[in-house]
Design an enzyme around this catalytic site. Structure first.
Site, PDB file in Angstrom:
ATOM      1  N   THR A  30      -0.312  -1.217   1.944  1.00  0.00           N
ATOM      2  CA  THR A  30       0.407  -0.992   3.207  1.00  0.00           C
ATOM      3  C   THR A  30       1.824  -0.500   3.209  1.00  0.00           C
ATOM      4  OG1 THR A  30      -0.946  -2.671   4.284  1.00  0.00           O
ATOM      5  CG2 THR A  30       1.069  -2.110   5.377  1.00  0.00           C
ATOM      6  N   ASP A  46       0.381   2.558   8.251  1.00  0.00           N
ATOM      7  CA  ASP A  46      -0.641   3.432   7.663  1.00  0.00           C
ATOM      8  C   ASP A  46      -1.996   2.784   7.965  1.00  0.00           C
ATOM      9  OD1 ASP A  46      -1.708   2.453   4.507  1.00  0.00           O
ATOM     10  OD2 ASP A  46      -0.310   1.255   5.706  1.00  0.00           O
ATOM     11  N   ARG A  48      -4.727   2.282   5.442  1.00  0.00           N
ATOM     12  CA  ARG A  48      -5.566   2.034   4.254  1.00  0.00           C
ATOM     13  C   ARG A  48      -5.643   0.545   3.949  1.00  0.00           C
ATOM     14  NH1 ARG A  48      -4.370   5.084  -1.378  1.00  0.00           N
ATOM     15  NH2 ARG A  48      -5.366   6.766  -0.245  1.00  0.00           N
ATOM     16  N   LYS A  62      -3.664  -1.745  11.732  1.00  0.00           N
ATOM     17  CA  LYS A  62      -2.720  -2.753  11.279  1.00  0.00           C
ATOM     18  C   LYS A  62      -1.714  -3.169  12.338  1.00  0.00           C
ATOM     19  CE  LYS A  62      -3.151  -0.925   6.661  1.00  0.00           C
ATOM     20  NZ  LYS A  62      -2.536  -0.552   5.397  1.00  0.00           N
ATOM     21  N   GLY A  76      -0.064  -7.377   3.645  1.00  0.00           N
ATOM     22  CA  GLY A  76      -0.432  -8.515   2.813  1.00  0.00           C
ATOM     23  C   GLY A  76      -1.938  -8.700   2.821  1.00  0.00           C
ATOM     24  N   SER A 158       3.711  -2.705   0.406  1.00  0.00           N
ATOM     25  CA  SER A 158       3.967  -2.092  -0.902  1.00  0.00           C
ATOM     26  C   SER A 158       4.706  -0.762  -0.764  1.00  0.00           C
ATOM     27  CB  SER A 158       2.654  -1.896  -1.653  1.00  0.00           C
ATOM     28  OG  SER A 158       1.751  -1.175  -0.837  1.00  0.00           O
ATOM     29  N   ASP A 195       3.050   5.804  -2.280  1.00  0.00           N
ATOM     30  CA  ASP A 195       2.566   4.475  -2.650  1.00  0.00           C
ATOM     31  C   ASP A 195       1.052   4.508  -2.735  1.00  0.00           C
ATOM     32  OD1 ASP A 195       2.014   1.436  -0.863  1.00  0.00           O
ATOM     33  OD2 ASP A 195       2.298   1.688  -3.018  1.00  0.00           O
ATOM     34  N   SER A 198      -0.965   2.602  -0.010  1.00  0.00           N
ATOM     35  CA  SER A 198      -0.974   3.090   1.374  1.00  0.00           C
ATOM     36  C   SER A 198      -1.596   4.466   1.411  1.00  0.00           C
ATOM     37  CB  SER A 198       0.445   3.193   1.924  1.00  0.00           C
ATOM     38  OG  SER A 198       1.141   2.005   1.696  1.00  0.00           O
TER      39      SER A 198
END
Lengths: 268, 245
Positions: A30, A46, A48, A62, A76, A158, A195, A198
């Protein structure tokens, strides 16, 4: 014996020391962000969801609903963010009915932080909470152990460092609505591209005094590309010498059942 | 627990992995008429700065504040409980709680939960009984009253400086006048610095320049009978020392 029983936690730790680890919960990896602008709040995320190295969901949501004027992005452990926000959303409705007042952002923040602190970090929910109430627009970040920060722009997950780099470079106070949306998009995209946790699309949510607008999949920079060639074999390419057709449906009988009660009656 | 060696140093010192840390430099100092409290503004998760403009000077009651160091979650939770309990106290006794009351309340919370908490607090404020007072509540939950207190990871670097510099006889007049005239917050000229504020400011700046977990900006507050005056010193205006940069 009062209080919580953490003996399972002790057991898990000693098993982990013997190299027997817990399975990976689905994590949102994330990039989530929130940004204060002249008329309200813009939240971004995002889409994913990962289970270890696998992408479990390429287009998950999310940005969670707390109340009409309050939304919460979650990073998380996906289950933890989903259930925490759903619980607090439910309790906020009850609270509003009990007090007779419109829900306030600090109320949701306090409910979330007290629950997370009580669970001592075992609930892996890192949240970006934003909303507008009669006291103004507020943006909070809530960590899994229960600490909160109140800031004009926040990132979590992340991909938070990539997104924060964008915010620190370009955020200004009193931006316009579109400038804020564009900035949030840039920040989420920084997470998507840089990242590994994500990816996929950008969800945006704009919360203003007049109402909340959820822009699901505001940007889709990862759509599956049309293949340059058709890789299917056309019919007739594979030669065959014999054809045999077998019917598997031998007998079909349709029986009408008398009414709804008749179907469920177990005593008759 | 039977079988365990009793020790004066408790085993509580480390944050759990992933927990947000108020690395920190905090301090408080008494002067005639009130207290000066100060803190840096850095909150870290590992090597990342989660919040670079944190306010670690937390309101407990109208003339009582606490400076927080250690775990962000633990200290926020403790301060929230103490805030609620002090509101209740004020309602029940129809008077403001004294600093001593607030300090013993926090000591009770920290001591009885010492095995589950990572919190170093400095309680400071003004009350009509004692005037200004400062109480230090380090990790184990002990209560230590004194004329000044420092805490947090950055405090280790300035014990020598504070011991050598602290004077009981800093003038009250200059402090109160400058505060009352509101020159603080205007130009950051050296004029307003001839008070209890300057040594505190320098102490914090010294700690922040050496401690990686401290930094950002300096937040201070002056608590007197008349109220609480907040001071903010941005990062680019921090006092510099021997380094030219």
């Amino acid at each position: 014996m009062g209080g919580f029983d953490f003996s399972n936690d002790l057991r898990n730790n000693s098993l982990a020391a013997k190299n027997l680890h817990l399975p990976n919960a689905t994590s949102t990896g994330t990039t989530i962000v929130g940004c204060l602008y002249d008329g309200g709040i813009v939240l971004g995320a995002d889409t994913r969801a990962t289970a270890g190295p696998i992408v479990a969901d390429k287009n998950c949501e999310k940005i969670h609903y707390i109340s009409d004027n309050i939304r919460c992005c979650g990073a998380g452990t996906a289950a933890d963010t989903e259930f925490s926000t759903a619980l607090i959303s439910s309790n906020m409705t009850l609270h509003a009915l009990s007090t007779g007042r419109k829900p306030m952002v600090v109320t949701a923040m306090t409910m979330l932080k007290q629950m997370l602190f009580q669970h001592q970090g075992q609930i892996g929910a890192a949240l970006v909470l934003g909303g507008i109430d009669d006291t103004g627009a507020h943006l909070f970040t809530i960590h899994p152990h229960g600490s909160t920060d109140k800031l004009p722009y926040v990132t979590m997950g992340s991909g938070s460092l990539a997104a924060m780099a964008v915010f620190e470079s370009f955020w200004q106070p009193k931006m316009t609505r579109q400038a804020a949306i564009d900035l949030v998009c840039e920040a989420i995209e920084a997470g998507i591209w840089n990242d590994l946790g994500s990816g996929s699309n950008v969800d945006v949510c704009v919360i203003e005094k007049t109402g909340t607008e959820m822009l699901r999949n505001y940007k889709t920079p990862n759509e599956k590309v049309l293949k340059e060639r058709n890789y299917k074999w056309r019919r007739g390419v594979t030669a065959f010498t014999k054809e045999e057709v077998r019917k598997f449906v031998v007998k079909e009988e349709v029986v009408t059942v008398q009414g709804a009660a008749g179907v469920m009656e177990v005593d008759a | 627990m039977p079988g365990q060696m009793t020790s004066l140093t408790p085993d509580v010192s480390h944050l759990k992995s992933g927990e947000v840390n108020l690395g920190t430099s905090i301090m408080a100092c008494v002067f005639p008429g009130g207290v000066v409290i100060g803190a840096d503004s850095r909150t870290t998760t590992g090597a990342y700065i989660a919040n670079r403009v944190t306010d670690k000077l937390t309101y407990l009651h109208e003339r009582v504040y606490c400076c927080r160091s250690g775990s962000a979650a633990d200290t926020q939770a403790i301060a929230d409980v103490a805030h609620a309990q002090l509101q209740l106290y004020a309602m029940q006794h129809s008077e403001r709680p004294s600093v001593h009351i607030a300090a013993t309340m926090l000591e009770g919370l920290c001591y009885s939960n010492k095995d589950r908490l990572s919190a170093g607090l400095i309680v400071a404020g003004w009350d009509p009984l004692e005037g200004g007072s400062v109480y230090n509540i380090p990790l184990g939950g002990g209560l230590f009253k004194g004329p000044w207190a420092i805490g947090g990871s950055g405090s280790t670097y300035i014990y020598g400086y504070c011991d050598a510099t602290y004077r009981e006889d800093w003038s009250k007049e200059e402090t109160v006048d400058f505060v009352r005239n509101g020159e603080i917050g205007g130009e950051m000229g050296m004029g307003w610095m001839t008070s209890y504020l300057l040594p505190s400011l320098l102490a914090l700046a010294l700690a922040m320049s050496r401690d990686g977990s401290s930094g950002g900006t300096i937040r201070m507050a002056i608590i007197t009978e008349d109220g609480v005056e907040r001071i903010f010193v941005p990062g680019d205006q921090l006092p510099k020392f021997w380094e030219k940069a």
